[in-house]
Write a protein that holds these residues in place. Structure first.
Motif, PDB file in Angstrom:
ATOM      1  N   ALA A  12       0.834  -1.212   0.000  1.00 52.03           N
ATOM      2  CA  ALA A  12       0.000   0.000   0.000  1.00 52.03           C
ATOM      3  C   ALA A  12       0.866   1.258   0.000  1.00 52.03           C
ATOM      4  O   ALA A  12       0.534   2.255  -0.661  1.00 52.03           O
ATOM      5  CB  ALA A  12      -0.934  -0.009   1.199  1.00 52.03           C
ATOM      6  N   ASP A  13       1.975   1.226   0.740  1.00 52.31           N
ATOM      7  CA  ASP A  13       2.880   2.372   0.759  1.00 52.31           C
ATOM      8  C   ASP A  13       3.421   2.651  -0.635  1.00 52.31           C
ATOM      9  O   ASP A  13       3.515   3.816  -1.054  1.00 52.31           O
ATOM     10  CB  ASP A  13       4.024   2.103   1.737  1.00 52.31           C
ATOM     11  N   ARG A  14       3.778   1.604  -1.366  1.00 52.11           N
ATOM     12  CA  ARG A  14       4.283   1.785  -2.738  1.00 52.11           C
ATOM     13  C   ARG A  14       3.175   2.337  -3.645  1.00 52.11           C
ATOM     14  O   ARG A  14       3.415   3.241  -4.448  1.00 52.11           O
ATOM     15  CB  ARG A  14       4.811   0.449  -3.268  1.00 52.11           C
ATOM     16  N   LEU A  15       1.966   1.798  -3.511  1.00 51.32           N
ATOM     17  CA  LEU A  15       0.867   2.246  -4.360  1.00 51.32           C
ATOM     18  C   LEU A  15       0.541   3.717  -4.126  1.00 51.32           C
ATOM     19  O   LEU A  15       0.228   4.454  -5.058  1.00 51.32           O
ATOM     20  CB  LEU A  15      -0.376   1.390  -4.105  1.00 51.32           C
ATOM     21  N   ARG A  16       0.623   4.140  -2.862  1.00 50.48           N
ATOM     22  CA  ARG A  16       0.287   5.531  -2.527  1.00 50.48           C
ATOM     23  C   ARG A  16       1.469   6.476  -2.707  1.00 50.48           C
ATOM     24  O   ARG A  16       1.295   7.692  -2.675  1.00 50.48           O
ATOM     25  CB  ARG A  16      -0.199   5.602  -1.073  1.00 50.48           C
ATOM     26  N   GLY A  17       2.651   5.920  -2.858  1.00 53.42           N
ATOM     27  CA  GLY A  17       3.836   6.752  -3.013  1.00 53.42           C
ATOM     28  C   GLY A  17       4.180   7.565  -1.784  1.00 53.42           C
ATOM     29  O   GLY A  17       4.790   8.634  -1.878  1.00 53.42           O
ATOM     30  N   THR A  18       3.821   7.044  -0.607  1.00 50.65           N
ATOM     31  CA  THR A  18       4.028   7.814   0.624  1.00 50.65           C
ATOM     32  C   THR A  18       5.442   7.680   1.181  1.00 50.65           C
ATOM     33  O   THR A  18       5.873   8.500   1.976  1.00 50.65           O
ATOM     34  CB  THR A  18       3.017   7.390   1.704  1.00 50.65           C
TER      35      THR A  18
END
Length: 221
Positions: free
Chosen positions: A116-122
């Motif tokens: 999810a962190d990768r998908l959101r680019g956070t």
């Protein structure tokens, strides 16, 4: 046909249910849900207001069954195969449920948080998630000494949970080389016909996975 599975072929929690269905040769229909499609999202929310897959609809009993663990329990009760995925013996069943929870909470969940962190680019601090994966890997390596399957002599719901959790987690945090029992267990899992079938069906969608480049060549076909 009584059972319809609402799912996506790339989803790890859907893999868990598909493995259970394929293990026992359960008859069911498939309905792929595209969460980017308004009509598909509406269909899923009508079945389960939380809006997450997998969900099974049982036409014979006029009910929707959500959540991967509950679905497998339901299948064992209502549509049992030749071998139960949750043993009838109480102590053995507790062992299966324990390791199934370990995979979902301490492998599956941190893996999904990293994705999810990768998908959101956070670009958040994922040290706690990676540490949890390493702790779980060490626990599993100890548990699997002299064992074929994680919770007992027979393939179970715990192994259904293990396959997708370890498949995706290993692309983010490779198994340490000093965990030979875990590595051998994963190799057994991915050679299981039910698991191979799920991976084969997911392959056309691998490009959607944000860490697709880290999926080993042996799974790319």
């Amino acid at each position: 046909m009584s059972l319809t599975l609402y799912y996506h072929p790339l989803s790890s929690f859907c893999h868990k249910v598909l493995i259970a269905l394929y293990e026992n040769g359960t008859e069911f229909e498939k309905k792929i849900i595209d969460l980017g499609d308004d009509a598909d999202r509406a269909t899923l929310h009508a079945l389960w207001p939380i809006g997450k897959f997998p969900v099974i609809y049982d036409d014979a009993h006029q009910r929707s069954v959500p959540e991967s663990t509950v679905i497998i329990e339901y299948l064992d009760q209502r549509y049992p195969g030749q071998q139960l995925l949750i043993p009838g013996d109480g102590d053995a069943a507790l062992e299966v449920r324990l390791w199934e929870r370990i995979f979902d909470q301490y492998v599956h969940l941190p893996m999904q948080q990293i994705v999810a962190d990768r998908l959101r680019g956070t670009q958040g601090d994922l040290t706690p998630q990676r540490s949890t994966l390493n702790t779980a890997y060490a626990m599993l390596d100890r548990q699997l000494i002299a064992k074929t399957w994680v919770a007992g002599p027979d393939f179970s719901m715990a192994d259904c949970a293990a396959a997708p959790a370890l498949f995706y987690a290993s692309t983010l945090q490779p198994f340490p080389t000093d965990h030979p029992h875990l590595i051998a267990y994963f190799d057994r899992l991915v050679e299981r016909p039910s698991v191979r079938r799920v991976i084969d069906e997911a392959r056309p969608y691998f490009s959607l996975y944000p860490f697709a480049q880290d999926i080993p060549d042996r799974f790319r076909g």
